[in-house]
Design an enzyme around this catalytic site. Structure first.
Site, PDB file in Angstrom:
ATOM      1  N   CYS A  42       0.850  -1.193   0.000  1.00 49.45           N
ATOM      2  CA  CYS A  42       0.000   0.000   0.000  1.00 49.45           C
ATOM      3  C   CYS A  42       0.883   1.240   0.000  1.00 49.45           C
ATOM      4  O   CYS A  42       1.806   1.334   0.795  1.00 49.45           O
ATOM      5  CB  CYS A  42      -0.905  -0.013   1.230  1.00 49.45           C
ATOM      6  SG  CYS A  42      -1.895   1.483   1.386  1.00 49.45           S
ATOM      7  N   ASN A  88       1.427  -8.730  -1.007  1.00 48.64           N
ATOM      8  CA  ASN A  88       0.646  -9.819  -0.403  1.00 48.64           C
ATOM      9  C   ASN A  88       1.440 -11.102  -0.537  1.00 48.64           C
ATOM     10  O   ASN A  88       2.348 -11.195  -1.355  1.00 48.64           O
ATOM     11  CB  ASN A  88      -0.668 -10.002  -1.166  1.00 48.64           C
ATOM     12  CG  ASN A  88      -1.573  -8.817  -1.030  1.00 48.64           C
ATOM     13  OD1 ASN A  88      -1.421  -7.826  -1.719  1.00 48.64           O
ATOM     14  ND2 ASN A  88      -2.508  -8.907  -0.123  1.00 48.64           N
TER      15      ASN A  88
HETATM   16  P1  HMG Z   1      -9.730  13.753  -0.492  1.00 50.99           P
HETATM   17  O1  HMG Z   1      -8.656  14.643  -1.022  1.00 50.99           O
HETATM   18  O2  HMG Z   1     -10.043  13.841   0.967  1.00 50.99           O
HETATM   19  O3  HMG Z   1     -11.078  13.897  -1.328  1.00 50.99           O
HETATM   20  O4  HMG Z   1      -9.347  12.254  -0.864  1.00 50.99           O
HETATM   21  P2  HMG Z   1     -12.032  15.112  -1.575  1.00 50.99           P
HETATM   22  O5  HMG Z   1     -13.419  14.544  -1.559  1.00 50.99           O
HETATM   23  O6  HMG Z   1     -11.710  16.256  -0.655  1.00 50.99           O
HETATM   24  O7  HMG Z   1     -11.656  15.538  -3.076  1.00 50.99           O
HETATM   25  C1  HMG Z   1     -10.380  16.086  -3.414  1.00 50.99           C
HETATM   26  C2  HMG Z   1     -10.127  15.869  -4.900  1.00 50.99           C
HETATM   27  O8  HMG Z   1     -10.082  14.475  -5.193  1.00 50.99           O
HETATM   28  C3  HMG Z   1     -11.203  16.446  -5.805  1.00 50.99           C
HETATM   29  O9  HMG Z   1     -10.589  16.809  -7.039  1.00 50.99           O
HETATM   30  C4  HMG Z   1     -12.106  15.249  -6.047  1.00 50.99           C
HETATM   31  O10 HMG Z   1     -12.857  15.364  -7.233  1.00 50.99           O
HETATM   32  C5  HMG Z   1     -11.083  14.131  -6.162  1.00 50.99           C
HETATM   33  P3  HMG Z   1     -10.086  18.303  -7.350  1.00 50.99           P
HETATM   34  O11 HMG Z   1     -11.322  19.139  -7.186  1.00 50.99           O
HETATM   35  O12 HMG Z   1      -9.037  18.609  -6.310  1.00 50.99           O
HETATM   36  O13 HMG Z   1      -9.538  18.199  -8.735  1.00 50.99           O
HETATM   37  N1  HMG Z   1     -11.652  12.812  -5.809  1.00 50.99           N
HETATM   38  C6  HMG Z   1     -11.611  11.745  -6.624  1.00 50.99           C
HETATM   39  N2  HMG Z   1     -11.098  11.558  -7.861  1.00 50.99           N
HETATM   40  C7  HMG Z   1     -11.226  10.316  -8.392  1.00 50.99           C
HETATM   41  N3  HMG Z   1     -11.835   9.288  -7.758  1.00 50.99           N
HETATM   42  C8  HMG Z   1     -12.363   9.442  -6.541  1.00 50.99           C
HETATM   43  C9  HMG Z   1     -12.263  10.724  -5.932  1.00 50.99           C
HETATM   44  N4  HMG Z   1     -12.664  11.206  -4.744  1.00 50.99           N
HETATM   45  C10 HMG Z   1     -12.287  12.491  -4.688  1.00 50.99           C
HETATM   46  N5  HMG Z   1     -12.961   8.428  -5.937  1.00 50.99           N
HETATM   47  C11 HMG Z   1      -9.772   9.967  -1.290  1.00 50.99           C
HETATM   48  C12 HMG Z   1     -10.132  11.172  -0.435  1.00 50.99           C
HETATM   49  C13 HMG Z   1     -10.364   8.729  -0.639  1.00 50.99           C
HETATM   50  C14 HMG Z   1     -10.353  10.145  -2.674  1.00 50.99           C
HETATM   51  C15 HMG Z   1      -8.231   9.874  -1.356  1.00 50.99           C
HETATM   52  O14 HMG Z   1      -7.725   9.862  -0.050  1.00 50.99           O
HETATM   53  C16 HMG Z   1      -7.751   8.657  -2.110  1.00 50.99           C
HETATM   54  O15 HMG Z   1      -7.973   8.514  -3.295  1.00 50.99           O
HETATM   55  N6  HMG Z   1      -7.039   7.769  -1.427  1.00 50.99           N
HETATM   56  C17 HMG Z   1      -6.484   6.578  -2.082  1.00 50.99           C
HETATM   57  C18 HMG Z   1      -6.277   5.530  -1.092  1.00 50.99           C
HETATM   58  C19 HMG Z   1      -5.832   4.253  -1.760  1.00 50.99           C
HETATM   59  O16 HMG Z   1      -6.172   3.949  -2.898  1.00 50.99           O
HETATM   60  N7  HMG Z   1      -5.035   3.479  -1.008  1.00 50.99           N
HETATM   61  C20 HMG Z   1      -4.604   2.201  -1.470  1.00 50.99           C
HETATM   62  C21 HMG Z   1      -5.722   1.190  -1.469  1.00 50.99           C
HETATM   63  S1  HMG Z   1      -6.121   0.589   0.157  1.00 50.99           S
HETATM   64  C22 HMG Z   1      -5.026  -0.723   0.391  1.00 50.99           C
HETATM   65  O17 HMG Z   1      -4.133  -0.952  -0.390  1.00 50.99           O
HETATM   66  C23 HMG Z   1      -5.259  -1.600   1.585  1.00 50.99           C
HETATM   67  C24 HMG Z   1      -5.892  -2.954   1.220  1.00 50.99           C
HETATM   68  O18 HMG Z   1      -5.087  -3.674   0.313  1.00 50.99           O
HETATM   69  C25 HMG Z   1      -6.046  -3.788   2.495  1.00 50.99           C
HETATM   70  C26 HMG Z   1      -4.735  -3.839   3.271  1.00 50.99           C
HETATM   71  O19 HMG Z   1      -3.784  -4.476   2.836  1.00 50.99           O
HETATM   72  O20 HMG Z   1      -4.706  -3.172   4.318  1.00 50.99           O
HETATM   73  C27 HMG Z   1      -7.280  -2.779   0.619  1.00 50.99           C
HETATM   74 MG    MG Z   2      -3.416  -4.895   0.799  1.00 52.46          MG
END
Ligand code: HMG
Ligand code: MG
Length: 305
Positions: free
Chosen positions: A243, A252
């Site tokens: 991540c 993984n």
């Molecule tokens: P934020 O900045 O708090 O969101 O991000 P916001 O609602 O304030 O919006 C800010 C900007 O982001 C805006 O654009 C939105 O339109 C855009 P701007 O006006 O600045 O141009 N935005 C988006 N764009 C595309 N798709 C969206 C989206 N939402 C808002 N869905 C947010 C909050 C959750 C979006 C951000 O923190 C984020 O994208 N995080 C990514 C986290 C991630 O992908 N992490 C890796 C996956 S989790 C993982 O790997 C763990 C797992 O494997 C299990 C484990 O192993 O633990 C699952």
């Molecule tokens: Mg994971």
């Protein structure tokens, strides 16, 4: 349960295209991701986690989600899942017709902030309408729970937090949950406690193990989970991944290593190990590095031998 009475079969989601490739520093072309998915389905996976609909500013590698989802030649009977952290992500995802969406929260407050920029409570508020919209559209819903044993920012996580998070996920309509050891610090008893905490709210068919292998514990943890009757797992071809918000955490458990262990125990997976190994070697070639799977390396050495 003795090892003799481990579950007779398992269901594995290969999360390589998403969890694996999200952490790649170099851009991976959408066509390579599409081919990886196709190779995984040809190897027998009935579930593949394909991509994420997250902010491209946060995770640039997943910005090609639409190209990847629309590029796959779908195989009947295969479930394609995608990550959606909020309604914006869901609205984009739904156009690409995923079979399942994944909301992802954490049992750690600090990790929740770093990963999705909101508190645990706020994350549930954001997920609730996503889950409702998905269920109304006939799309299945999974909940990933990060940091269920340890957190890169908070250290050890008590099982009570996992129980609380699982309860909140259940409360908003999530159908099954992943107990994730995001940074791979879990050891068998700690992982069993985390799984037990999830099992307070979800039955054994709806709890899966998602173990990163950073400290080399993932197979031991899988065995501990099997011992409890858990039969759903997630793994990553060639051990890809990690991540971006869990610094230093590696991929993984490699799907090849998991499948080799399960087949060795007489447990069915439905996966053709040789085809899986070939898929892992192929993606390694695309990324310019050897597979992290010990089984793949051993088989490769034998093939050359
Ligand atoms: P934020 O900045 O708090 O969101 O991000 P916001 O609602 O304030 O919006 C800010 C900007 O982001 C805006 O654009 C939105 O339109 C855009 P701007 O006006 O600045 O141009 N935005 C988006 N764009 C595309 N798709 C969206 C989206 N939402 C808002 N869905 C947010 C909050 C959750 C979006 C951000 O923190 C984020 O994208 N995080 C990514 C986290 C991630 O992908 N992490 C890796 C996956 S989790 C993982 O790997 C763990 C797992 O494997 C299990 C484990 O192993 O633990 C699952
Ligand atoms: Mg994971």
């Amino acid at each position: 349960m003795s090892f003799l009475s481990s579950p007779p079969r398992t269901r594995i989601i290969d999360v390589g295209p998403r969890d694996g490739l999200q952490n790649e520093a170099q851009a991976v072309p959408a066509a390579v991701k599409v081919e990886l998915v196709q190779r995984l389905q040809a190897a027998g996976f009935k579930e593949i986690e394909v991509t994420s609909y997250v902010s491209p500013k946060w995770v640039p590698q997943m910005a090609d989600n639409h190209a990847v989802m629309s590029g796959i030649a779908r195989q009947a009977g295969v479930r394609y899942s995608v990550l959606t952290p909020n309604l914006k992500g869901f609205e984009a995802a739904v156009l690409d017709r995923p079979d399942e969406i994944v909301v992802f929260g954490a049992a750690s407050e600090a990790f929740s902030q770093k990963n999705i920029n909101c508190s645990m409570a706020e994350s549930i508020e954001r997920f609730a309408p996503v889950v409702e919209a998905a269920r109304a559209a006939g799309i299945a819903v999974r909940g990933a729970m990060s940091c269920t044993v340890g957190c890169p920012y908070e250290g050890d996580i008590p099982p009570e937090r996992v129980r609380q998070l699982a309860g909140l996920m259940k409360g908003i309509g999530v159908q099954r949950v992943d107990v994730a050891d995001t940074i791979g610090v879990g050891t068998p008893l700690k992982v069993q406690r985390a799984l037990e905490a999830a099992l307070v709210h979800f039955d054994i068919n709806h709890v899966s193990g998602h173990f990163h292998d950073t400290y080399g514990q993932a197979l031991s943890n899988t065995l501990a989970a099997l011992h409890m009757g858990v039969w759903n797992f997630q793994s990553s071809v060639a051990g890809l991944g990690g991540c971006p918000y869990a610094k230093g955490a590696t991929g993984n458990v490699a799907s090849e290593d998991l499948v080799f262990m399960l087949h060795g125990m007489g447990i069915e997976t439905g996966i053709d190990l040789d085809a899986l190994i070939d898929a892992g070697i192929w993606i390694g070639e695309q990324l310019g590095r050897p597979s992290a799977s010990r089984v793949a390396r051993a088989v490769l050495a034998k093939r050359k031998g």
